[in-house]
Design a protein around this motif. Structure first.
Motif, PDB file in Angstrom:
ATOM      1  N   ARG A  25       2.105   1.735  -3.459  1.00  0.00           N
ATOM      2  CA  ARG A  25       1.050   2.227  -4.344  1.00  0.00           C
ATOM      3  C   ARG A  25       0.863   3.722  -4.159  1.00  0.00           C
ATOM      4  NH1 ARG A  25      -3.881   3.822  -4.779  1.00  0.00           N
ATOM      5  NH2 ARG A  25      -4.197   3.867  -2.508  1.00  0.00           N
ATOM      6  N   GLN A  26       0.809   4.124  -2.881  1.00  0.00           N
ATOM      7  CA  GLN A  26       0.623   5.554  -2.636  1.00  0.00           C
ATOM      8  C   GLN A  26       1.803   6.378  -3.161  1.00  0.00           C
ATOM      9  OE1 GLN A  26      -0.445   6.321   1.434  1.00  0.00           O
ATOM     10  NE2 GLN A  26      -2.397   5.238   1.179  1.00  0.00           N
ATOM     11  N   GLU A  27       3.010   5.821  -2.981  1.00  0.00           N
ATOM     12  CA  GLU A  27       4.206   6.554  -3.411  1.00  0.00           C
ATOM     13  C   GLU A  27       4.205   6.794  -4.923  1.00  0.00           C
ATOM     14  OE1 GLU A  27       7.912   4.783  -2.251  1.00  0.00           O
ATOM     15  OE2 GLU A  27       9.124   6.220  -3.410  1.00  0.00           O
ATOM     16  N   GLU A  49       0.827  -1.200   0.000  1.00  0.00           N
ATOM     17  CA  GLU A  49       0.000   0.000   0.000  1.00  0.00           C
ATOM     18  C   GLU A  49       0.871   1.264   0.000  1.00  0.00           C
ATOM     19  OE1 GLU A  49      -2.932   0.592  -0.693  1.00  0.00           O
ATOM     20  OE2 GLU A  49      -3.257   2.617   0.079  1.00  0.00           O
ATOM     21  N   GLY A  62       1.351  11.090  -5.577  1.00  0.00           N
ATOM     22  CA  GLY A  62       2.445  10.199  -5.920  1.00  0.00           C
ATOM     23  C   GLY A  62       3.324  10.721  -7.070  1.00  0.00           C
ATOM     24  N   GLY A  88      -0.471   7.073  -6.087  1.00  0.00           N
ATOM     25  CA  GLY A  88      -1.402   7.845  -5.277  1.00  0.00           C
ATOM     26  C   GLY A  88      -1.604   9.265  -5.785  1.00  0.00           C
ATOM     27  N   GLN A  89      -2.585   9.960  -5.188  1.00  0.00           N
ATOM     28  CA  GLN A  89      -2.907  11.317  -5.650  1.00  0.00           C
ATOM     29  C   GLN A  89      -1.739  12.281  -5.507  1.00  0.00           C
ATOM     30  OE1 GLN A  89      -6.480  12.419  -3.596  1.00  0.00           O
ATOM     31  NE2 GLN A  89      -7.761  11.592  -5.262  1.00  0.00           N
TER      32      GLN A  89
END
Ligand code: 2NL
Length: 350
Positions: A35-37, A32, A43, A40-41
């Motif tokens: 994914r965020q890194e 997770e 990212g 993500g918004q």
């Protein structure tokens, strides 16, 4: 052109390191975070795409397309990694969370017969060894079987509604009662069988009583009846003395005191020496040294006549006892209501 080449380079580097991070994530948390890194918004990919505005319009579309391709490629990588982590979670749980089906189950405590049923059957069994066969009759009876056939005069106080439960005339018709003794079944036996007769009748009987430690409107009786030629009172005494020896497990002194019942003549009350104090007096016998155990007598010739049994040829004896009373005496129970409260703390003592 320089910006577009730079962005393409950034995209490729991002793609490689994102792929590495996603693939190497070893837990849902790590995955997770990766994914965020990258996706993500806030990212890396979003950051790169923000730079798109500064490059030539004709390159913008192509690079945008590449960026979207990379995005969906990375989303696939993410999805696959997630599925693979879930699969290994599952495998781990299957390996560790084994159910041991060989463990013994939780046992259910086995119940047992009610002490009154036990006592009733024990009494029946003792008389069975002397040849008295159990005979059953209904608990809902007509006044004929409950009273008339038993030589109760029309004005006998037991017939009163204060003492006997009458059923609703509108539903059952007149003269239908709950039997107040098992003698009604003995009458049916005399009607159905022909002498010689040797039976017991046992079961529930009903009397309209105020409830207290000694009385309950429902209780149980065992009665015995013997009809034959030349039956005498000595045989009645021998039969009952034998019963008392077996029921209390030791021979006890007995005495027969005159009594009265409408259906026997002569009639007697049988007392035994108190088994708890051997006659010296205690709480159970109320310091009398004697216990009143049961009633008995020679069957009244009127009863036989009324049932077409010739009293010149046949005679007999009969006796009746309360199951609750005998159980209370044997087990030292001081309140009849214990038998009807269904409290397991009482019942499991038997
Ligand atoms: C008691 C007394 C008794 C009987 C019951 C009986 C039945 C018929 C004819 C004659 Cl059909 N007698 N039964 C006789 C004497 C006493 O019971 O105190 N029972 C708890």
């Amino acid at each position: 052109m320089i910006e577009s080449a730079l962005i393409e380079q950034q995209l490729n580097e991002m793609r490689q390191s994102a792929q590495k991070s996603l693939c190497e994530a070893n837990s849902h948390n790590e995955l997770e975070a990766a994914r965020q890194e990258y996706l993500g918004q806030k990212g890396v990919l979003t950051g790169i795409l923000r730079g798109l505005g500064q490059i030539d319009k004709d390159r913008r579309a192509a690079i945008g397309q590449v960026a979207n391709q990379i995005k969906s490629e990375l989303e696939n990588v993410y999805g696959e990694r997630k599925a693979s982590l879930e699969q290994s979670d599952l495998e781990h749980r299957l390996k560790t969370e084994k159910i041991d089906v060989t463990l013994p189950g939780r046992g259910k405590k086995l119940g047992h017969m009610h002490p009154l049923s036990e006592t009733l059957q024990e009494i029946e069994q003792i008389f069975l060894t002397m040849g008295f066969l159990p005979f059953e009759g209904p608990e809902v009876e007509t006044e004929y079987y409950n009273f008339d056939a038993l030589n109760f005069p029309p004005e006998h106080p037991s017939r009163d509604e204060q003492d006997t439960f009458y059923t609703n005339i509108e539903t059952t018709g007149p003269a239908v009662v709950l039997r107040c003794h098992t003698s009604s079944a003995q009458v049916r036996a005399m009607q159905k069988l022909s002498p010689p007769i040797r039976i017991t009748c046992a079961g529930r009987v009903y009397r309209n009583e105020e409830i207290n430690a000694r009385k309950y409107p429902l209780f149980h009786q065992v009665e015995g009846l013997l009809i034959d030629r030349d039956v005498n009172f000595g045989q009645l005494k021998g039969t009952l003395n034998h019963f008392i020896r077996l029921y209390f497990g030791k021979p006890l002194k007995t005495r027969f005191r005159p009594d009265f019942f409408p259906f026997t003549e002569p009639s007697a009350e049988l007392d035994s020496e108190c088994p708890f104090c051997s006659g010296s007096g205690c709480r159970t016998c109320g310091n009398k040294g004697w216990l009143e155990l049961l009633g008995c007598g020679m069957v009244d010739p009127n009863v036989l006549k009324g049932l077409n049994i010739d009293p010149e040829v046949w005679n007999g004896f009969a006796f009746g006892m309360g199951v609750e009373r005998l159980a209370m005496l044997k087990y030292g129970v001081t309140d009849i209501r214990h038998f009807y409260n269904n409290d397991v703390r009482f019942l499991e003592q038997f």
